[in-house]
Design a protein around this motif. Structure first.
Motif, mmCIF file in Angstrom:
data_model
loop_
_atom_site.group_PDB
_atom_site.id
_atom_site.type_symbol
_atom_site.label_atom_id
_atom_site.label_comp_id
_atom_site.label_asym_id
_atom_site.label_seq_id
_atom_site.Cartn_x
_atom_site.Cartn_y
_atom_site.Cartn_z
ATOM 1 N N GLN A 12 10.250 63.186 87.357
ATOM 2 C CA GLN A 12 9.077 62.761 88.121
ATOM 3 C C GLN A 12 9.035 63.434 89.486
ATOM 4 O OE1 GLN A 12 10.011 58.522 87.617
ATOM 5 N NE2 GLN A 12 7.971 58.214 86.734
ATOM 6 N N LEU A 31 1.545 62.098 91.193
ATOM 7 C CA LEU A 31 1.998 61.380 90.013
ATOM 8 C C LEU A 31 1.002 60.262 89.723
ATOM 9 C CD1 LEU A 31 5.807 60.912 90.806
ATOM 10 C CD2 LEU A 31 4.859 62.404 89.026
ATOM 11 N N ARG A 82 7.822 66.907 89.067
ATOM 12 C CA ARG A 82 6.367 66.907 88.895
ATOM 13 C C ARG A 82 5.660 66.757 90.232
ATOM 14 N NH1 ARG A 82 4.433 69.092 84.323
ATOM 15 N NH2 ARG A 82 5.795 68.519 82.596
ATOM 16 N N LEU A 101 11.876 56.879 91.351
ATOM 17 C CA LEU A 101 11.497 57.972 90.476
ATOM 18 C C LEU A 101 12.742 58.673 89.954
ATOM 19 C CD1 LEU A 101 8.599 59.557 92.566
ATOM 20 C CD2 LEU A 101 8.408 57.879 90.723
#
Length: 469
Positions: A12, A22, A15, A8
């Motif tokens: 990401q 994800l 997030r 990642l």
């Protein structure tokens, strides 16, 4: 395609930290997913749900979990030596009504949940899963809420694990989620697998380019914002312990306001308060320790998270709290000590005395704490050997997981782990096998291989195909 994990990136990871999940996708050909779905249909019709035998029953699934997108995502969140847990389940949904919002248990409900990502789940969808087919619903940003802070029948902001065949959701283990209505009525499968990290992070394990925490672009959450908690989690994943400690200048008025907010009955507000208090050194710790002994158990529990983020200065007060007569206070203190890991090695004698505590919940927390402190302490290993023989199931299987974290330092536990392979509980047995694998001595490997061969399960034997071909 290369088999190297596709890690990642920073955005990401941001997030995942803020939203708790994800949505990613593998790139297998359509025929792969179609054939797997057809086989799922056949087995579920003829044999029923294979439960924990999902992986050996459908050998193709291992290809999914060897895919570099999935190995990269798991490595990024859980480190390179993550464990595939023995519990797995194939969820089937053909109901036109939504399921209830929930968090999964840890095969027992007394475990205190980690804000730091020690655990994660992968929810894999082998068929095209539009909204009408009832994908899993996720409530963004709720992974660290013990309480459901939103109405059961009103779900603004709900996210969906929806997409083409091969879509998977990587989720923080503790996020609130549910099944959504399948208005098409066709079979919808979601294959759930659970993973845990086997070592605390010492450096970023994702494709990290930026050291400092920043929020992901355009972040919108339906319930609350937790900037300080997110920053602390980013720092923890980067290898830092107690990164918030002493990062705020003394401000008695602000500390007083935070002390009041700690008792707020709306959990997101109290959660923000405990992480802010962790910044204020001794004065913040003083407030959090008072909260740890608070008559309200929710205040005590949340205070433990703040103390775990407050660094080494919190350890003396946490050690004192281990002497409390209240079960919840002891449990919360032991949890925070575990999160402080090697900084809390001087807590081991006091923790050892709690192995005979009358509360199974306390004993289970202590078993987990031994593993999280880590190191090569024989006292930890001896304590976990005792825990393997506890009358409570959750204490026993937690001991096996903790011995996995200690690795070769736990070699003296091998005979006790061998005995645990005859335990009546499937997860005690499974965790003992994992511990033998991670300990890795020749004696451990011999016991492990013999046990696995004795329990070998034929992937093609069914009532309709008992022996041949």
């Amino acid at each position: 395609m290369s088999s190297s994990p596709i890690l990642l990136n920073d955005e990401q990871m941001r997030r995942f930290i803020t939203e708790g999940f994800l949505i990613l996708n593998t790139d297998f050909p359509e025929a792969f997913h179609r054939e797997l779905t057809d086989e799922l249909n056949r087995v579920y019709k003829e044999e029923g749900n294979p439960g924990n035998n999902l992986l050996p029953r459908f050998r193709e699934i291992q290809q999914v979990f060897d895919h570099p997108v999935i190995t990269g995502a798991l490595t990024s969140v859980l480190g390179p030596d993550y464990m595939l847990h023995a519990h797995r389940h194939g969820h089937y949904n053909a109901l036109p009504s939504a399921g209830g919002w929930h968090k999964d248990s840890y095969w027992g409900y007394s475990k205190m949940r980690n804000h730091h990502p020690w655990w994660a789940m992968v929810m894999y969808f082998p068929q095209d899963t539009p909204l009408e087919l009832g994908p899993t619903g996720l409530m963004p940003g709720t992974q660290n809420y013990q309480t459901r802070t939103f109405a059961a029948d009103e779900t603004p902001g709900e996210a969906y694990a929806s997409g083409k065949a091969g879509t998977f959701a990587l989720i923080h283990y503790d996020i609130w989620h549910r099944s959504t209505p399948n208005v098409l009525g066709n079979a919808r499968y979601m294959l759930k697998f659970e993973f845990m990290r086997t070592a605390a992070p010492t450096a970023p394990s994702w494709n990290n380019q930026t050291a400092e925490w920043t929020e992901p672009a355009g972040l919108k959450l339906p319930i609350g914002r937790h900037e300080t908690m997110w920053e602390e989690t980013w720092n923890w994943l980067s290898g830092s312990i107690g990164s918030l400690a002493h990062t705020a200048a003394s401000d008695e008025e602000q500390i007083s306001q935070l002390a009041k907010a700690l008792e707020d009955t709306y959990e997101p507000n109290a959660l923000n308060a405990v992480y802010e208090l962790a910044r204020y050194g001794e004065r913040g710790i003083e407030v959090l320790l008072k909260g740890l002994h608070h008559e309200r158990v929710d205040v005590s529990r949340l205070s433990a998270y703040g103390l775990a983020a407050a660094g080494a200065s919190a350890i003396d007060g946490l050690n004192d709290a281990l002497l409390s007569e209240r079960e919840e206070t002891v449990k919360h203190a032991a949890f925070a000590i575990g999160e402080l890991r090697h900084l809390a090695e001087n807590s081991l004698p006091a923790l050892g005395r709690l192995i005979s505590h009358p509360s199974a919940s306390v004993r289970s927390t202590v078993a987990e704490t031994f593993g999280m402190i880590g190191g090569s302490s024989q006292a930890s290993v001896d304590g976990l050997i005792r825990c393997l023989q506890d009358e409570d199931t959750q204490v026993r299987f937690t001991a096996g997981l903790s011995l996995s974290l200690l690795r070769s330092a736990a070699a003296s536990a091998v005979p006790a782990l061998a005995a645990a392979l005859d335990d009546e509980n499937r997860y005690v047995r499974a965790h003992a096998l994992e511990a033998l694998r991670y300990i890795g001595t020749e004696e451990a490997k011999d016991i492990l291989i013999k046990s696995l061969f004795n329990a070998r399960w034929c992937t093609t034997t069914t009532p309709a195909n008992a022996f041949y071909p």
